[in-house]
Write an enzyme that holds these catalytic residues in place. Structure first.
Site, PDB file in Angstrom:
ATOM      1  N   ARG A 191       7.985  19.714  10.023  1.00 47.73           N
ATOM      2  CA  ARG A 191       6.959  20.394  11.003  1.00 47.73           C
ATOM      3  C   ARG A 191       7.596  22.014  11.278  1.00 47.73           C
ATOM      4  NH1 ARG A 191       3.664  17.535   9.465  1.00 47.73           N
ATOM      5  NH2 ARG A 191       2.277  16.338  10.771  1.00 47.73           N
ATOM      6  N   GLU A 229       0.210  27.416  11.614  1.00 54.60           N
ATOM      7  CA  GLU A 229      -0.593  27.311  10.159  1.00 54.60           C
ATOM      8  C   GLU A 229      -2.010  27.433  10.457  1.00 54.60           C
ATOM      9  OE1 GLU A 229       0.548  23.378   8.900  1.00 54.60           O
ATOM     10  OE2 GLU A 229       2.643  23.851   8.695  1.00 54.60           O
ATOM     11  N   HIS A 268       1.874  23.777   3.192  1.00 51.85           N
ATOM     12  CA  HIS A 268       1.971  22.345   3.836  1.00 51.85           C
ATOM     13  C   HIS A 268       1.435  21.355   2.898  1.00 51.85           C
ATOM     14  CE1 HIS A 268       1.865  20.045   7.849  1.00 51.85           C
ATOM     15  NE2 HIS A 268       1.918  19.070   6.804  1.00 51.85           N
TER      16      HIS A 268
HETATM   17  C1  DGY Z   1       1.844  14.307   7.521  1.00 58.54           C
HETATM   18  O1  DGY Z   1       1.336  13.584   7.296  1.00 58.54           O
HETATM   19  O2  DGY Z   1       2.064  14.480   8.803  1.00 58.54           O
HETATM   20  C2  DGY Z   1       1.897  15.481   6.460  1.00 58.54           C
HETATM   21  O3  DGY Z   1       2.472  16.681   7.348  1.00 58.54           O
HETATM   22  C3  DGY Z   1       0.723  15.790   5.785  1.00 58.54           C
HETATM   23  O4  DGY Z   1       0.575  14.879   4.910  1.00 58.54           O
END
Ligand code: DGY
Length: 320
Positions: free
Chosen positions: A238, A267, A286
């Site tokens: 993240r 984002e 992402h």
């Molecule tokens: C998640 O699943 O947390 C990812 O960032 C997206 O697949």
């Protein structure tokens, strides 16, 4: 009477069909546009279940509007977009989608590590721009991956899957985690290291921990200053875990060598973001879990979690 649910983004037909067997379904029917907050605020008032994505902030004020809400099913393994404490207080179940995206996300993490180390995007742009005049000894030289030291922050499922890939490259692997994983240490031939040692000794550092209050800006100016000047930082977890301003300065001043970034604090990231002006950054939108199979598995798993919760069972992937 069928339970009512709201889905915050257009999903594959097979998933919607499955949900419709059991529920009265309403869906935000756009693929590339998140549901506006005011619509979500309205829709949540009338449903028993919410099927959402990481693009929606499921905060306390929103949850307070869901007076009959019983389950929030997030189609992601990370659930930092949901105020889980507020949901728990209100007796609302929260679920996520672990497991099904592990290998795909580990693949992308390793791909991003390699792309950054070997300057793939820069090299491709160079060729397309017509700058390739001759082969030359030091042209577009990068960092060796084979035999280098990999440091993993966060040894969950994806961290372990990444370590397996790195072993194939004969990498020395260090990890740092809240708790030691003795079995994994033995099976994967990896070593626990404290934060400082990992930062100082790694050639590649991959960030794979969850984003929480404790991990906000976990990698900041102080941490970056401990890293090797040749180090590559890769973040597929993240955005908020790495302090973007500090990272920008470290990359710009060549205090570290490069960064592969799949996730941003905000984002979608603005094309004006300073990090995107740097040639030693490989930036992605992402896409860690973005394979066709995995996204389908995630969307089906989120549906099953939601249905289990609505049918009075304990969902397979409950987080609270
Ligand atoms: C998640 O699943 O947390 C990812 O960032 C997206 O697949």
């Amino acid at each position: 009477m069928k339970p009512k649910i709201y889905i915050t983004r257009k999903l594959p037909d097979i998933v919607v069909t499955r949900l419709t067997e059991v529920c009265e379904v309403k869906m935000w029917d756009k693929e590339e546009e998140p549901v506006p907050r005011e619509i979500l605020e309205k829709e949540i008032q009338d449903v028993d279940g919410l099927y959402c994505l990481l693009t929606e902030s499921i905060d306390k004020p929103l949850l307070n509007r869901g007076t009959r809400l019983k389950v929030v099913s997030n189609m992601a393994v990370g659930y930092n977009n949901i105020d889980v404490a507020a949901a728990t207080e209100k007796g609302i179940l929260v679920t996520n989608t672990p497991g099904v995206l592990t290998e795909t996300t580990a693949d992308l993490t390793f791909a991003l590590l390699m792309a950054t180390a070997r300057r793939l995007v820069e090299a491709s742009d160079y060729l397309r721009a017509g700058d390739w005049k001759t082969w030359s000894p030091m042209q577009l030289t990068g960092q060796d991956i084979y035999g280098a030291t990999l440091g993993i922050f966060g040894l969950g499922r994806i961290g372990e899957a990444l370590a397996k890939r790195a072993r194939g490259f004969d990498m020395k692997i260090l990890y740092h985690n809240r708790s030691r994983k003795l079995e994994a240490e033995e099976q994967l031939d990896i070593q626990y290291a404290d934060k400082e040692r990992l930062l100082r000794e790694s050639d590649f550092i991959c960030v794979l921990m969850p984003f929480t209050h404790e991990t906000k800006n976990y990698i900041g100016a102080a941490e970056l200053s401990l890293m090797k000047q040749t180090a590559v930082l890769v973040n597929t977890a993240r955005g908020g875990i790495v302090d973007e301003e500090a990272l920008y300065h470290a990359l710009k001043n060549r205090e570290i060598w490069g960064a592969g970034i799949d996730v941003f604090e905000e984002e979608p990231v603005s094309t004006e973001h300073p990090l995107l002006s740097l040639p030693n950054v490989v930036a992605l939108p992402h896409i860690g879990s973005a394979s066709k199979n995995t996204r389908l598995k995630m969307s089906l798993l989120a549906a099953e979690n939601l249905l289990q919760g609505l049918q009075g069972e304990t969902p397979k992937n409950i987080v609270n």
